[in-house]
Design a protein around this motif. Structure first.
Motif, short mmCIF file in Angstrom:
data_model
loop_
_atom_site.label_atom_id
_atom_site.label_comp_id
_atom_site.label_asym_id
_atom_site.label_seq_id
_atom_site.Cartn_x
_atom_site.Cartn_y
_atom_site.Cartn_z
N ALA A 73 31.54 42.33 39.98
CA ALA A 73 32.36 43.43 39.46
C ALA A 73 32.70 44.40 40.59
CB ALA A 73 31.60 44.17 38.36
N VAL A 74 33.70 45.23 40.33
CA VAL A 74 34.05 46.35 41.21
C VAL A 74 33.77 47.61 40.41
CG1 VAL A 74 35.82 47.41 42.66
CG2 VAL A 74 35.89 44.94 42.20
N MET A 75 32.97 48.54 40.99
CA MET A 75 32.53 49.69 40.21
C MET A 75 32.86 51.00 40.94
SD MET A 75 29.03 48.55 38.32
CE MET A 75 27.87 48.76 39.65
N ALA A 76 33.12 52.03 40.12
CA ALA A 76 33.41 53.35 40.66
C ALA A 76 32.87 54.42 39.73
CB ALA A 76 34.92 53.55 40.84
N ALA A 77 32.40 55.50 40.33
CA ALA A 77 32.00 56.68 39.57
C ALA A 77 32.62 57.90 40.25
CB ALA A 77 30.49 56.82 39.52
N GLU A 90 27.35 66.06 38.84
CA GLU A 90 27.46 65.47 37.51
C GLU A 90 28.45 64.32 37.53
OE1 GLU A 90 28.17 67.05 32.95
OE2 GLU A 90 29.30 68.00 34.56
N THR A 91 28.07 63.20 36.92
CA THR A 91 29.00 62.07 36.81
C THR A 91 29.99 62.37 35.69
OG1 THR A 91 27.20 60.58 37.45
CG2 THR A 91 29.19 59.57 36.54
N ILE A 92 31.29 62.37 36.02
CA ILE A 92 32.30 62.71 35.03
C ILE A 92 33.17 61.53 34.64
CG2 ILE A 92 32.34 65.13 35.73
CD1 ILE A 92 35.02 64.55 37.18
N ALA A 93 33.06 60.42 35.37
CA ALA A 93 33.81 59.22 35.00
C ALA A 93 33.13 57.99 35.59
CB ALA A 93 35.26 59.29 35.47
N GLY A 94 33.23 56.88 34.89
CA GLY A 94 32.69 55.63 35.38
C GLY A 94 33.60 54.48 35.00
N LEU A 95 33.75 53.51 35.90
CA LEU A 95 34.59 52.34 35.65
C LEU A 95 33.90 51.09 36.19
CD1 LEU A 95 36.69 54.72 37.00
CD2 LEU A 95 38.31 53.15 35.95
N ILE A 96 33.98 50.01 35.45
CA ILE A 96 33.50 48.70 35.90
C ILE A 96 34.62 47.71 35.64
CG2 ILE A 96 31.77 46.90 35.66
CD1 ILE A 96 29.87 49.04 34.50
N TYR A 97 35.16 47.15 36.73
CA TYR A 97 36.25 46.18 36.62
C TYR A 97 35.71 44.77 36.82
CZ TYR A 97 40.46 43.51 37.68
OH TYR A 97 41.45 42.56 37.68
#
Length: 273
Positions: free
Chosen positions: A109-113, A119-126
């Motif tokens: 996967a490709v991941m981003a936060a 504080e974590t305000i967004a997360g994505l897992i492609y």
């Protein structure tokens, strides 16, 4: 909360995968794979090229943000402590599941936060193979999103008795005595799995298919995206001592479950040391 175009960030991860990762899958040469710390901890030309691709386009999605990539930190460890105090940061894992990728296993996967003021305000897992994302913005729920815009809301599984639970636990980084204790306690559960890819483990959990996740080593690129997504899908997440997991944490363990009661049960009966 800073204004964020999460769709633009999602598309950037997808573009990096299509340009730098998928063309190299099952086509890596001997010199394209290197050991970082041990035989199971690898870096490939795909990891480094994808991270460069994303970093070069950072200002198009998050102008002025601190860039904290797994491979960038490998080259400059002084970068990691800057995350705690950053007004805005993008944390990237260019290929999560590098061992799988390098082995020709189609599970990576490709991941981003996105982190703002600790504080974590967004997360994505492609998922490059499935060509879709799971993503969340804080307070906005968790979603599976396809490139055509179709969205499915995610929700964690309902709690279950201890003997009927199945999930994932990464025990490799536990100290020897603790590892033996946890593995012995795992006999109380129905199934133990490990994908060697945190991104897909978080996707599976947040989509309501397993009852727990457990990790000991907490590098931010591995766990910030999935923890936020899981929490937005209804999960309870805490470190082994019961404290909240925060972006600057790199140890202390992490357990995620459908609710606090399940977390306390697993901590008492399985993750005991």
């Amino acid at each position: 909360m800073p204004k964020l175009d999460i769709e633009a960030l999602a598309n950037l991860l997808r573009d990096a995968a299509k340009a730098e990762i998928l063309p190299r899958f099952r086509r890596l040469g001997d010199g394209d794979i290197r050991i970082k710390t041990e035989a199971s901890d690898l870096v490939t030309e795909g990891d480094e090229a994808a991270e460069r691709f994303i970093k070069a386009r950072l200002d198009t999605v998050l102008p002025g943000a601190l860039f904290v990539g797994e491979e960038s930190v490998a080259h400059d460890p002084a970068l990691l402590p800057k995350l705690a105090g950053a007004d805005l940061a993008l944390v990237i894992d260019p290929i999560d599941g590098t061992f799988n990728f390098a082995s020709g296993i189609p599970l990576f996967a490709v991941m981003a936060a996105v982190v703002s003021k600790g504080e974590t305000i967004a997360g994505l897992i492609y998922d490059p193979m499935g060509d879709d994302w799971v993503m969340a913005e804080k307070g906005g729920g968790a979603w599976q999103v396809r490139p055509d815009g179709h969205r499915t809301k995610l929700s964690v599984i309902a709690p279950a008795p201890l003997a009927e639970m199945y999930g994932m636990a990464s025990t490799g980084y536990l100290p020897g005595g603790k590892r033996a204790t946890v593995l012995g306690n795992m006999a109380k559960l129905r199934f133990l799995m490990n994908y060697r890819c945190a991104g897909h483990e978080y996707r599976t959990f947040a989509s309501g298919h397993v009852h727990y996740l457990m990790y000991n080593k907490l590098m931010p690129w591995d766990h910030l995206p999935g923890t936020l997504i899981s929490q937005e899908a209804g999960a309870y997440a805490a470190r082994f001592d019961g404290s909240a997991y925060q972006p600057h944490h790199v140890d202390g363990g992490l357990v995620l479950t459908p609710d606090k009661e399940t977390w306390e049960l697993l901590r008492r009966e399985v993750f005991t040391f």
